[in-house]
Design a protein around this motif. Sequence first.
Motif, mmCIF file in Angstrom:
data_model
loop_
_atom_site.group_PDB
_atom_site.id
_atom_site.type_symbol
_atom_site.label_atom_id
_atom_site.label_comp_id
_atom_site.label_asym_id
_atom_site.label_seq_id
_atom_site.Cartn_x
_atom_site.Cartn_y
_atom_site.Cartn_z
ATOM 1 N N GLU A 122 31.521 39.787 38.594
ATOM 2 C CA GLU A 122 30.703 38.591 38.787
ATOM 3 C C GLU A 122 29.450 38.644 37.915
ATOM 4 N N ASP A 123 28.828 39.821 37.820
ATOM 5 C CA ASP A 123 27.628 39.965 36.993
ATOM 6 C C ASP A 123 27.941 39.688 35.529
ATOM 7 N N ALA A 124 29.042 40.279 35.032
ATOM 8 C CA ALA A 124 29.416 40.088 33.632
ATOM 9 C C ALA A 124 29.699 38.624 33.343
ATOM 10 N N ASP A 125 30.402 37.959 34.247
ATOM 11 C CA ASP A 125 30.719 36.543 34.057
ATOM 12 C C ASP A 125 29.447 35.689 34.066
ATOM 13 N N SER A 171 53.529 46.955 37.143
ATOM 14 C CA SER A 171 52.742 46.189 38.118
ATOM 15 C C SER A 171 52.403 44.816 37.573
ATOM 16 N N ILE A 172 51.933 43.975 38.468
ATOM 17 C CA ILE A 172 51.315 42.706 38.113
ATOM 18 C C ILE A 172 49.963 42.657 38.821
ATOM 19 N N ASP A 173 48.922 42.292 38.079
ATOM 20 C CA ASP A 173 47.594 42.199 38.672
ATOM 21 C C ASP A 173 47.025 40.806 38.423
ATOM 22 N N TYR A 174 46.014 40.442 39.180
ATOM 23 C CA TYR A 174 45.442 39.099 39.078
ATOM 24 C C TYR A 174 43.974 39.143 39.450
ATOM 25 N N SER A 175 43.241 38.166 39.003
ATOM 26 C CA SER A 175 41.880 37.911 39.497
ATOM 27 C C SER A 175 41.582 36.436 39.291
ATOM 28 N N TYR A 176 40.814 35.888 40.194
ATOM 29 C CA TYR A 176 40.401 34.495 40.101
ATOM 30 C C TYR A 176 38.961 34.406 40.567
ATOM 31 N N GLN A 177 38.124 33.808 39.745
ATOM 32 C CA GLN A 177 36.703 33.756 40.032
ATOM 33 C C GLN A 177 36.239 32.315 40.218
ATOM 34 N N LEU A 178 35.495 32.106 41.279
ATOM 35 C CA LEU A 178 34.761 30.876 41.523
ATOM 36 C C LEU A 178 33.289 31.257 41.647
ATOM 37 N N PRO A 179 32.378 30.316 41.559
ATOM 38 C CA PRO A 179 30.967 30.677 41.733
ATOM 39 C C PRO A 179 30.737 31.419 43.044
ATOM 40 N N GLY A 180 30.372 32.687 42.938
ATOM 41 C CA GLY A 180 30.100 33.503 44.109
ATOM 42 C C GLY A 180 31.316 34.081 44.787
ATOM 43 N N LEU A 181 32.527 33.800 44.276
ATOM 44 C CA LEU A 181 33.745 34.216 44.965
ATOM 45 C C LEU A 181 34.731 34.828 43.970
ATOM 46 N N ILE A 182 35.316 35.983 44.352
ATOM 47 C CA ILE A 182 36.299 36.665 43.505
ATOM 48 C C ILE A 182 37.476 37.102 44.361
ATOM 49 N N THR A 191 41.535 42.492 47.000
ATOM 50 C CA THR A 191 40.115 42.442 47.330
ATOM 51 C C THR A 191 39.626 40.997 47.383
ATOM 52 N N LEU A 192 38.583 40.814 48.170
ATOM 53 C CA LEU A 192 37.861 39.547 48.248
ATOM 54 C C LEU A 192 36.380 39.871 48.216
ATOM 55 N N GLN A 193 35.650 39.277 47.283
ATOM 56 C CA GLN A 193 34.206 39.445 47.202
ATOM 57 C C GLN A 193 33.555 38.072 47.247
ATOM 58 N N SER A 223 25.801 39.453 50.173
ATOM 59 C CA SER A 223 27.148 39.504 49.614
ATOM 60 C C SER A 223 28.053 40.273 50.570
ATOM 61 N N PHE A 224 29.349 40.024 50.429
ATOM 62 C CA PHE A 224 30.334 40.568 51.349
ATOM 63 C C PHE A 224 31.572 40.948 50.561
ATOM 64 N N SER A 225 32.168 42.105 50.884
ATOM 65 C CA SER A 225 33.373 42.576 50.184
ATOM 66 C C SER A 225 34.403 43.038 51.198
ATOM 67 N N LEU A 226 35.642 42.741 50.885
ATOM 68 C CA LEU A 226 36.758 43.148 51.733
ATOM 69 C C LEU A 226 37.866 43.672 50.831
#
Length: 684
Positions: A79-82, A388-399, A417-419, A427-430
Amino acid sequence: MKPCLLTLLLTLALVSTGITQAQQPGDWRKLVEQLAEEEMNEAAIENMYEELLQLENNPINLNTATREQLENFPLLSMEDADAIFRFLEKNRPIYTLFELRNVPLLDIKTVEMILPFFYVGETEDKAARPQVSDILKNGRHELQSRFDKTLTQRAGYGEFPDSILERYPNRKYRGEDFYASLRYSFRYRNKVQMGITAEKDAGEPFFKPDYPKGYDHYGFHLIINDIGWLKTVVLGDYRLSFGQGLVLNNDFMISKSWSTGNIARRTLQPKRHFSTAEDGFFRGTAAVAEFRNFAITGFYSNKKIDANLSDDGHITSFKVDGLHRTPLEIGKKRNTREQVAGGNINFRKDRLQIGISGIYYQYNRMYNPTLRDYNFYSLRDFSNFNASIDYSYQLPGLIFAGETSFARNGAVATLNTLQYRFSGNLSFSLLHRHYPISYNAFYAQAFSEGSDVQNERGLYIGTEFRPFPKFSVTAYADFVRFPWLKYNIDTPSNAVDLYLLGTYTFSRQSFLEGRYKYKQKEKNTAWPDEKSRSVLPYATHKFRLRYSRDLRSGWNFRTTADMAHYKEKHFPAENGFMLSQNIGYRGKGSLTGDAYLAWFNADTYEARLYSHERNLLNSFYMPSFYGKGCRLAFSAKYAITDNLSFSVKFGHTRYFNRDTIGSGTELIDGKRRSDLFSYLRWVF
């Protein structure tokens, strides 16, 4: 004991509390010290320290920084890098580093931590297509030499009669009692990197008649970036990380307490392996090609490694310490050939990223660990395959991010993971992971409580928040189940890992922090009066209170009180205490340094405590102590010229309740141990 403790208490009393503060950027080395105490792999710590040091010596121009450069930077979360990249896209050119304070959701602590790694330069990258003459003329050369020696005699360096050595050849080291390394590196902006490493550990032979190669370990790397459609080409020693690490990650793995908002990983470009660690890297070639929204990585590695072998020549385990001091250790040196090949296809469009990874590895010997109940499902073959297959999707404040992988035997592992950042103050991480007992992936390194990505199910919950303007809290809870037996645990077991850190910032250069750690696990325990054993729970509590202050004159004071409490069910508790003071000087002159004094009293190894002392540039050393004693360390750096510096450190440990230190060939007959470290750095 009394003189040492009295000296420490007097030092604490003399710490000033009323001098105006200087304004200096945060020190990333403190975070690396924190990781070391988390008992991360020593080679991973060294890799991280070396990479951050290289980045600090070669800062990135924010006006030309790419998304990949920001994402590869270890101290930034996804999130910081983005957020930084999107801010730069809208506001380039920027004129000062402190404009980073305007990046949405980027807190002041993170900004101050990363300032040494960036600078503000010209908007256009005039070196986009450099000529060979430009590279040779404007490149940066760096030569590093390190020499360490334990001044106290150890058993492995003693004199033995020939009759004893004929019967017990491994009682004596074959080499000298010092550590030495020599490293040369060349860098031209972010376009070209090249380096050579040579190293010998203490006890390894150095230019002896039977060992004519001189140093025990040699390494080489060459990295070229931005060659048309080829993003990166690597020859020599390198490290890779795909997705969340379920298939491949021989880069460093950040610990749970580093940052609860930095648990999601990403596929990284190949990195040089320039540390002296002799394990955990590839040797061969790798390349990354980019086509619109796709990045394709391919690699091949072929090298000889150390292994422990059975009588029939099978691999029972891999030897990863890199030590070749005795005939037994020398006989295991590079006795096995390892070949690894694989690749990754990464698709990215806007906020969506999807990756497909695969890796195949084989050995010239069969991997066949000695059969035990706990390793019943371990691989027993010459080769293996993971994908493997990996994924990520970013929204403002949400990953959202994750990876699902499988092994050749069909076992499937997954991590998701969910951040979510509610605001800049919360902030919250799971994170949930499921690693079957039959999942075998030798090059995997992912979020886990155990050392392997195997036999583990866990749920991690973490948060960071600021209830008050000057007060911040970091906390996490990790609940783990091990469905199958583990080494030294004869039944399925559970673990609980809790962490709480509160920091109160008086000013930008003065803070007070309190930390509490709790870990409960299970292990086999032998009953003292019976010929039986049981699996019993045990818990470790660790407490820390630390005050740190920087002064305008360049002085820094850091006072720390540590306590450890270890309790195994049905057995007496074991406790440890340490009180330490570090005094540092970072003035404007040629000479800087640190003095460290600590008093410790720990009942057993289980209640051990760590020495948080300043170390030499490009070296990492954080010993742990148990028993009763004190620790004293002095370090100094003298800048001979702007480009040439010499550093030295002396460390001394004295015990009050023992007559020997260590065991085996490392045994010291006495209560004291003294070490000398030196480091020479020349940039030209």
